[in-house]
Design a protein around this motif. Structure first.
Motif, PDB file in Angstrom:
ATOM      1  N   MET A   1     -21.481 -29.990  56.196  1.00 57.98           N
ATOM      2  CA  MET A   1     -21.331 -31.004  55.148  1.00 57.98           C
ATOM      3  C   MET A   1     -20.062 -30.770  54.347  1.00 57.98           C
ATOM      4  O   MET A   1     -19.368 -31.716  53.978  1.00 57.98           O
ATOM      5  N   LYS A   2     -19.733 -29.506  54.086  1.00 54.43           N
ATOM      6  CA  LYS A   2     -18.497 -29.193  53.360  1.00 54.43           C
ATOM      7  C   LYS A   2     -17.275 -29.649  54.147  1.00 54.43           C
ATOM      8  O   LYS A   2     -16.273 -30.057  53.577  1.00 54.43           O
ATOM      9  N   ARG A   3     -17.375 -29.583  55.476  1.00 55.62           N
ATOM     10  CA  ARG A   3     -16.248 -29.933  56.342  1.00 55.62           C
ATOM     11  C   ARG A   3     -16.225 -31.411  56.725  1.00 55.62           C
ATOM     12  O   ARG A   3     -15.353 -31.847  57.469  1.00 55.62           O
ATOM     13  N   ASN A   4     -17.214 -32.170  56.229  1.00 53.80           N
ATOM     14  CA  ASN A   4     -17.306 -33.611  56.512  1.00 53.80           C
ATOM     15  C   ASN A   4     -17.439 -33.918  58.002  1.00 53.80           C
ATOM     16  O   ASN A   4     -16.912 -34.921  58.499  1.00 53.80           O
ATOM     17  N   LEU A   5     -18.146 -33.055  58.727  1.00 57.42           N
ATOM     18  CA  LEU A   5     -18.422 -33.326  60.132  1.00 57.42           C
ATOM     19  C   LEU A   5     -19.419 -34.478  60.262  1.00 57.42           C
ATOM     20  O   LEU A   5     -20.325 -34.605  59.441  1.00 57.42           O
ATOM     21  N   PRO A   6     -19.294 -35.305  61.290  1.00 53.51           N
ATOM     22  CA  PRO A   6     -20.350 -36.270  61.600  1.00 53.51           C
ATOM     23  C   PRO A   6     -21.637 -35.506  61.945  1.00 53.51           C
ATOM     24  O   PRO A   6     -21.614 -34.553  62.730  1.00 53.51           O
ATOM     25  N   LEU A   7     -22.747 -35.907  61.334  1.00 53.09           N
ATOM     26  CA  LEU A   7     -24.029 -35.229  61.521  1.00 53.09           C
ATOM     27  C   LEU A   7     -25.119 -36.227  61.846  1.00 53.09           C
ATOM     28  O   LEU A   7     -25.177 -37.311  61.265  1.00 53.09           O
ATOM     29  N   PHE A   8     -25.998 -35.843  62.760  1.00 54.04           N
ATOM     30  CA  PHE A   8     -27.115 -36.694  63.162  1.00 54.04           C
ATOM     31  C   PHE A   8     -28.357 -35.802  63.222  1.00 54.04           C
ATOM     32  O   PHE A   8     -28.383 -34.817  63.960  1.00 54.04           O
TER      33      PHE A   8
ATOM     34  N   ARG B   1     -13.376 -39.826  66.082  1.00 54.88           N
ATOM     35  CA  ARG B   1     -12.428 -39.955  64.974  1.00 54.88           C
ATOM     36  C   ARG B   1     -12.186 -38.590  64.318  1.00 54.88           C
ATOM     37  O   ARG B   1     -11.052 -38.267  63.948  1.00 54.88           O
ATOM     38  N   TYR B   2     -13.253 -37.811  64.191  1.00 56.11           N
ATOM     39  CA  TYR B   2     -13.105 -36.468  63.622  1.00 56.11           C
ATOM     40  C   TYR B   2     -12.233 -35.598  64.534  1.00 56.11           C
ATOM     41  O   TYR B   2     -11.370 -34.853  64.059  1.00 56.11           O
ATOM     42  N   HIS B   3     -12.461 -35.708  65.837  1.00 58.09           N
ATOM     43  CA  HIS B   3     -11.665 -34.940  66.808  1.00 58.09           C
ATOM     44  C   HIS B   3     -10.180 -35.273  66.663  1.00 58.09           C
ATOM     45  O   HIS B   3      -9.320 -34.370  66.705  1.00 58.09           O
ATOM     46  N   LYS B   4      -9.895 -36.538  66.492  1.00 62.96           N
ATOM     47  CA  LYS B   4      -8.501 -36.963  66.349  1.00 62.96           C
ATOM     48  C   LYS B   4      -7.869 -36.355  65.103  1.00 62.96           C
ATOM     49  O   LYS B   4      -6.714 -35.885  65.134  1.00 62.96           O
ATOM     50  N   ARG B   5      -8.635 -36.320  64.001  1.00 67.39           N
ATOM     51  CA  ARG B   5      -8.124 -35.708  62.765  1.00 67.39           C
ATOM     52  C   ARG B   5      -7.991 -34.201  62.935  1.00 67.39           C
ATOM     53  O   ARG B   5      -7.011 -33.599  62.465  1.00 67.39           O
ATOM     54  N   ARG B   6      -8.979 -33.586  63.595  1.00 65.88           N
ATOM     55  CA  ARG B   6      -8.988 -32.132  63.752  1.00 65.88           C
ATOM     56  C   ARG B   6      -7.829 -31.624  64.611  1.00 65.88           C
ATOM     57  O   ARG B   6      -7.297 -30.528  64.357  1.00 65.88           O
ATOM     58  N   THR B   7      -7.445 -32.385  65.582  1.00 63.08           N
ATOM     59  CA  THR B   7      -6.412 -31.947  66.524  1.00 63.08           C
ATOM     60  C   THR B   7      -5.041 -32.555  66.247  1.00 63.08           C
ATOM     61  O   THR B   7      -4.098 -32.340  67.015  1.00 63.08           O
TER      62      THR B   7
END
Length: 236
Positions: free
Chosen positions: A93-100, A228-234
């Motif tokens: 949650m701190k890292r704003n990861l997508p969570l399900f 989208r997270y992967h794109k930001r992360r890399t």
């Protein structure tokens, strides 16, 4: 060509068999949605390589984890799993990861955000609605009402749908940042989301087992958010 997003999955754990286990329904749903599922195990450092995390269903959560003493109806607990998933979720949650979160996974997410759960719905709420079905797992046995204006309503474009139901515990009050986005006929929270996040969703039913277009859409949008997270992360 963009790589497929990596989705971490938390497996269940059996103390009796000293064995981790996972239903293929979860991995199949993620693969169909375009994700790459990998299992996450207690004792590991935070998995910096994942683009989203799926918290799966399973047994009950230790009530001491959310400030309560256990009632007689509270079932088998897994201290190893509780500790790992709660710490994993808080950091994610701190890292704003997508969570399900699915079933127990939704409850873990809620507790990680400071919320609470009913240890036993029937005893603690007096509901007469059957939440633990005696029907095939993929079969929908009760309806839920989708809250207008929620992300879930925007995704499904409907106000009511039927879901399967395989639980005796449920969210009692929501953790910080969570909003209810679906309720059952007795008023219990059946789905919750963080509207300000790209994708943080918990559902009390088991969408991975239902194989309908609505349930498959949950996994598709989760994987899209992970992309989208992967794109930001890399990004360089």
């Amino acid at each position: 060509m963009m790589k497929k997003p990596i989705i971490g999955i938390t497996p269940d754990y059996s103390y009796e068999k000293t064995r981790f286990k996972i239903s293929e329904d979860y991995t199949n749903a993620l693969l169909k949605a375009g994700g790459v599922p990998v299992l996450l195990f207690p004792g590991e450092d935070f998995p910096d390589f994942v683009d989203g995390i799926l918290f799966t269903g399973g047994g009950d959560i230790d009530p001491l984890r959310f400030g309560e003493e256990p009632i007689r109806q509270n079932g088998q607990i897994s201290p190893l799993r509780d500790e790992y998933e709660l710490s994993l979720c808080k950091e994610a949650m701190k890292r704003n990861l997508p969570l399900f979160g699915v079933c127990r996974g939704m409850q873990i997410m809620n507790i990680a955000a400071g919320g609470g759960i009913y240890q036993d719905i029937e005893v603690q709420t007096g509901t007469t609605l059957k939440h633990s079905q005696q029907a095939p797992r993929p079969y929908a046995t009760h309806s839920i009402t989708i809250i207008p204006g929620s992300q879930l309503e925007k995704l499904w474009r409907t106000s009511k749908i039927a879901v399967n139901s395989l639980h005796h515990q449920a969210v009692s009050f929501l953790g910080k940042g969570f909003h209810a986005c679906a309720r059952s006929a007795d008023g219990l929270t059946e789905a919750m989301e963080m509207p300000e996040k790209d994708f943080v969703l918990g559902v009390q039913w088991h969408p991975e087992s239902m194989h309908t277009k609505e349930q498959e859409a949950l996994f598709s949008h989760f994987v899209q958010a992970a992309s989208r997270y992967h794109k930001r992360r890399t990004a360089p």
